[in-house]
Motif scaffolding. Sequence first.
Motif, short mmCIF file in Angstrom:
data_model
loop_
_atom_site.label_atom_id
_atom_site.label_comp_id
_atom_site.label_asym_id
_atom_site.label_seq_id
_atom_site.Cartn_x
_atom_site.Cartn_y
_atom_site.Cartn_z
N VAL A 39 -26.35 -74.56 97.03
CA VAL A 39 -25.36 -74.92 96.01
C VAL A 39 -24.84 -73.63 95.39
O VAL A 39 -25.59 -72.88 94.77
CB VAL A 39 -25.99 -75.83 94.93
CG1 VAL A 39 -24.94 -76.19 93.89
CG2 VAL A 39 -26.56 -77.09 95.57
N VAL A 40 -23.56 -73.37 95.60
CA VAL A 40 -22.96 -72.11 95.16
C VAL A 40 -21.97 -72.38 94.04
O VAL A 40 -21.12 -73.27 94.14
CB VAL A 40 -22.25 -71.42 96.35
CG1 VAL A 40 -21.55 -70.14 95.89
CG2 VAL A 40 -23.25 -71.11 97.46
N ALA A 41 -22.08 -71.58 92.97
CA ALA A 41 -21.13 -71.68 91.86
C ALA A 41 -19.99 -70.72 92.12
O ALA A 41 -20.21 -69.56 92.46
CB ALA A 41 -21.82 -71.30 90.56
N LEU A 42 -18.76 -71.21 91.97
CA LEU A 42 -17.57 -70.37 92.06
C LEU A 42 -17.07 -70.20 90.63
O LEU A 42 -16.49 -71.12 90.05
CB LEU A 42 -16.52 -71.04 92.95
CG LEU A 42 -15.16 -70.35 93.07
CD1 LEU A 42 -15.30 -68.95 93.64
CD2 LEU A 42 -14.24 -71.19 93.96
N ALA A 43 -17.40 -69.05 90.05
CA ALA A 43 -17.15 -68.86 88.63
C ALA A 43 -16.12 -67.75 88.46
O ALA A 43 -16.43 -66.59 88.71
CB ALA A 43 -18.45 -68.50 87.93
N ALA A 44 -14.93 -68.12 88.07
CA ALA A 44 -13.89 -67.12 87.89
C ALA A 44 -12.92 -67.64 86.84
O ALA A 44 -12.82 -68.86 86.64
CB ALA A 44 -13.15 -66.86 89.20
N PRO A 45 -12.21 -66.74 86.16
CA PRO A 45 -11.30 -67.21 85.11
C PRO A 45 -10.16 -68.04 85.67
O PRO A 45 -9.88 -68.01 86.87
CB PRO A 45 -10.77 -65.92 84.48
CG PRO A 45 -11.21 -64.79 85.34
CD PRO A 45 -12.24 -65.28 86.28
N SER A 46 -9.51 -68.74 84.78
CA SER A 46 -8.37 -69.56 85.14
C SER A 46 -7.31 -68.69 85.81
O SER A 46 -7.07 -67.56 85.39
CB SER A 46 -7.84 -70.17 83.83
OG SER A 46 -6.87 -71.10 84.13
N GLY A 47 -6.73 -69.20 86.88
CA GLY A 47 -5.67 -68.46 87.57
C GLY A 47 -6.18 -67.55 88.68
O GLY A 47 -5.40 -66.95 89.41
N ALA A 48 -7.51 -67.44 88.82
CA ALA A 48 -8.07 -66.52 89.82
C ALA A 48 -7.94 -67.06 91.25
O ALA A 48 -8.06 -66.29 92.21
CB ALA A 48 -9.54 -66.25 89.50
N GLY A 49 -7.72 -68.36 91.39
CA GLY A 49 -7.55 -68.92 92.73
C GLY A 49 -8.62 -69.91 93.14
O GLY A 49 -8.72 -70.26 94.32
N LYS A 50 -9.40 -70.41 92.18
CA LYS A 50 -10.50 -71.33 92.52
C LYS A 50 -9.98 -72.61 93.18
O LYS A 50 -10.50 -73.04 94.20
CB LYS A 50 -11.31 -71.69 91.25
CG LYS A 50 -11.93 -70.51 90.56
CD LYS A 50 -12.81 -70.92 89.38
CE LYS A 50 -12.05 -71.61 88.26
NZ LYS A 50 -11.05 -70.76 87.59
N SER A 51 -8.96 -73.22 92.55
CA SER A 51 -8.45 -74.49 93.11
C SER A 51 -7.85 -74.26 94.48
O SER A 51 -8.05 -75.08 95.39
CB SER A 51 -7.39 -75.09 92.18
OG SER A 51 -7.94 -75.33 90.92
N THR A 52 -7.12 -73.16 94.63
CA THR A 52 -6.52 -72.85 95.93
C THR A 52 -7.61 -72.74 96.99
O THR A 52 -7.52 -73.32 98.08
CB THR A 52 -5.72 -71.53 95.83
OG1 THR A 52 -4.73 -71.68 94.81
CG2 THR A 52 -5.07 -71.17 97.14
N LEU A 53 -8.69 -72.02 96.65
CA LEU A 53 -9.79 -71.84 97.61
C LEU A 53 -10.44 -73.17 97.95
O LEU A 53 -10.73 -73.46 99.12
CB LEU A 53 -10.82 -70.88 97.01
CG LEU A 53 -11.94 -70.53 97.99
CD1 LEU A 53 -11.56 -69.31 98.80
CD2 LEU A 53 -13.25 -70.29 97.29
N LEU A 54 -10.67 -74.00 96.94
CA LEU A 54 -11.33 -75.30 97.19
C LEU A 54 -10.44 -76.20 98.05
O LEU A 54 -10.93 -76.91 98.92
CB LEU A 54 -11.67 -75.99 95.87
CG LEU A 54 -12.84 -75.37 95.10
CD1 LEU A 54 -12.92 -75.96 93.70
CD2 LEU A 54 -14.17 -75.59 95.83
#
Length: 230
Positions: A39-54
């Motif tokens: 289980v990996v946490a993807l922790a980055a500020p808003s706008g960093a690209g988390k949703s795009t990556l997911l």
Amino acid sequence: MNEAPMLQLSGVRKVYNQGLPSEVRVLDGAELAVAAGEVVALAAPSGAGKSTLLHIAGLLDTPDAGAVAIAGETLSGLGDRRRTRARRADIGFIYQFHHLLPEFTAAENVMLPQRANGATRTDAAARAAELLDRVGLGARADHRPAALSGGEQQRVAFCRALANAPRVLLADEPTGNLDPATSDRVFGVLMALVRETGLSALIATHNAELAARMDRVVTLQEGRITPGAI
Ligand code: ADP
């Protein structure tokens, strides 16, 4: 022979508005391997690209370059129909907002993806009942989303994401819409479910306490994935 990671992103690149002055290079050679049961946490500020990556990891969007593989099989280059089939069978997705269908009961919401994946009505109903029971909502199975609290709605969304017994769970701020105490409790329910089923998961959050409860924390910096906290 080494076992392939359950989820692998290789050289993933995504550029919005390419060639325009407004060009945004969101992902630029992102690499990530999530092992079976990790289980990996993807922790980055808003706008960093988390949703795009997911979205790319979940085969909902295609990268401009690079690949997504599940259990060693590259799926990102497949045609729409095969990608849809792979997504339905292998990937569970949880969003910040539950996106349950308001006209259906909790049980029916958990049955729908199973029916789309070919399950009989009887089997789908039995699995929905079992999952809802596991998250403490056995008595609420016949309620529509509007009759449930925010935390309960999100627990139904967890059951829906796990309904087809996926191999990979992707979650985008899964408790981000809940008050801190409810978020903490509902996150505990999600982690218990993930651990019981041995799922591999990539969970975006900007909550450092939740991130610390996962196996490993990664962040996004200039379009690449690097180890580390927020
Ligand atoms: P996060 O989930 O970490 O908040 P996002 O993946 O939503 O980040 O967005 C990353 C960057 O890409 C942001 O600068 C956002 O404005 C931009 N972006 C996202 N989607 C699009 C799009 N469809 N078109 C143009 N830019 C986009």
